[in-house]
Write an enzyme that holds these catalytic residues in place. Sequence first.
Site, mmCIF file in Angstrom:
data_model
loop_
_atom_site.group_PDB
_atom_site.id
_atom_site.type_symbol
_atom_site.label_atom_id
_atom_site.label_comp_id
_atom_site.label_asym_id
_atom_site.label_seq_id
_atom_site.Cartn_x
_atom_site.Cartn_y
_atom_site.Cartn_z
ATOM 1 N N HIS A 178 -18.054 105.882 1.545
ATOM 2 C CA HIS A 178 -18.180 104.888 0.253
ATOM 3 C C HIS A 178 -18.438 103.655 0.534
ATOM 4 O O HIS A 178 -18.395 102.594 -0.225
ATOM 5 C CB HIS A 178 -16.863 105.051 -0.295
ATOM 6 C CG HIS A 178 -16.506 104.675 -1.703
ATOM 7 N ND1 HIS A 178 -16.029 103.526 -2.162
ATOM 8 C CD2 HIS A 178 -17.158 105.345 -2.857
ATOM 9 C CE1 HIS A 178 -16.211 103.588 -3.580
ATOM 10 N NE2 HIS A 178 -16.792 104.653 -3.969
ATOM 11 N N LYS B 179 -20.520 100.084 1.347
ATOM 12 C CA LYS B 179 -21.479 99.651 0.781
ATOM 13 C C LYS B 179 -21.756 98.164 1.670
ATOM 14 O O LYS B 179 -21.173 97.243 1.423
ATOM 15 C CB LYS B 179 -21.403 98.922 -0.548
ATOM 16 C CG LYS B 179 -20.921 100.140 -1.647
ATOM 17 C CD LYS B 179 -19.617 99.991 -1.695
ATOM 18 C CE LYS B 179 -18.926 101.041 -2.841
ATOM 19 N NZ LYS B 179 -19.517 102.555 -3.049
#
Length: 507
Positions: free
Chosen positions: A226, A228
């Site tokens: 997850h 970024k």
Amino acid sequence: MGREESYSMEERANGETPTTKSRHQKERDGLVKSMTRSQKVGLFLTLAIILCIALTAGLLVHFLVPPHQDNDHPESVQDLHNGSSPTAEVVTTTHPDTGCSDRCVFTLVESIPESLHYQDDEPPHPSTGPAILDLIRNAEQTISVASFYWTLQMNDTTPTDSSSQQGQDVFDALYDIGSQGQVKIQIVQNQPSAVFPDVDTVKLAAAGADVRSMNFTRLVGGGVLHTKMWLVDGQHFYVGSANIDWRSYTQVKELGVLVQNCSCLADDIEKIFQVYWQLASEDASVPASWSHDFSPAFNKDTPYVADTGTVYLSSSPPSFCPEGRTADLDAILDVISKARDFIYIAVMNYMPFIQLDSYSRYWPVLDDALKTAAYDHNVTVNLLVSRWNHSHPDMLLYLRSLEMFGKSVLTHVDLEVRVFEFPVSHDQEPGPYTRVNHNKYMVTDKHAYIGTSNWSGNYFLYTAGIGFVMEQPQSDNETLSLRQQLENVFLRDWSSNYSHPLSDYTN
């Protein structure tokens, strides 16, 4: 101080004035004349040996000690490079144990959707899409990206949405720089699926990018990558809530931190990336213990020291943390425990349980930490969550239970939950996965925490994410610190027309 003045001061420090120096020079000249030939030869050889030793030492210093870097004018996002951004915090950082000395630039970057309008006059923070685009265009050696999924291209929607142009620009810049072959591009993504296909990364791989996919089901039994994260040239990086998705630039509300000219912290986040890179290799498995090569220089107990505070990077899940890396959950709990005035949290999802396909249980860890702060330390706790068409149907009910703790009659407990929701007109339906406050941060009277994870047990125990933790106590300095800027962002959203009492949804 001029050159002549400095020499004059040095001479005076040695007890030499122009008059005494002349007298001493005459005495030395007479001494040389009185020496025999053999004495002169011996003196010459002695001086030659001393000169050779000095030259050798100088060469060793030249090769062994890194040269001083002039970072007074850092390579950066164009607005920062021109000195026109009111929101960049430039700090000189030094860490004695590692020899780090950088002129780091810390900047909050936001994505404010086109349909969102604020009434205050606060100067806007740099926008996420242009900031990422500038990083790519200025890359000279390497670009490393860790991502959940990729949907940057305009043909992702039918008919084409004009607001996807920023994403297309980012894709085109990355494709072009990869095709030129002068910049090494490495991408780690979550395992592609029918919902999150790899259309973009297949094209980027054809243009020279090295792409790997991480299978979380095989590695840890569930969860996703997850994170970024963008890392460029071992000097600059972005970490925050914005996915590699054109929606994250124009249709979803995002917040992250851009760190520039900060080689030591960049080296630290590079080690997190290398953990991903190893685990995304074919037939990889999570090791029982990680090599010390992956261990960080900084953590909760020994953070990176800056003039205005300290910084470190945390990571999740714990099994991905080599020795010395602070787990993301531990970082959050530490920030909560040290607050003494307020705790402001903005996160899309907040759920007090762990829920995987084969496993589910109650998980009150964050609830307990917030209640303890509010009850034991009289800390104001404000939690801003998001509501959109993908929200868990039970989330607001769980939050009602948390907020009810703040209704204590005998002991004053200041704990409130509000809901951030985008307005939707009758003639306008939001596009898929758009128009939501996707932020994942916390700010207290002492810390700024910016993460990539929603707040539930799944994310901290079975999902990969990164946290940026900066300690900056409150200050009366006219220049707003990054922590103060983040506090202002929260207060802006908390008091905006898009923020609603939890009771509007749960009564």
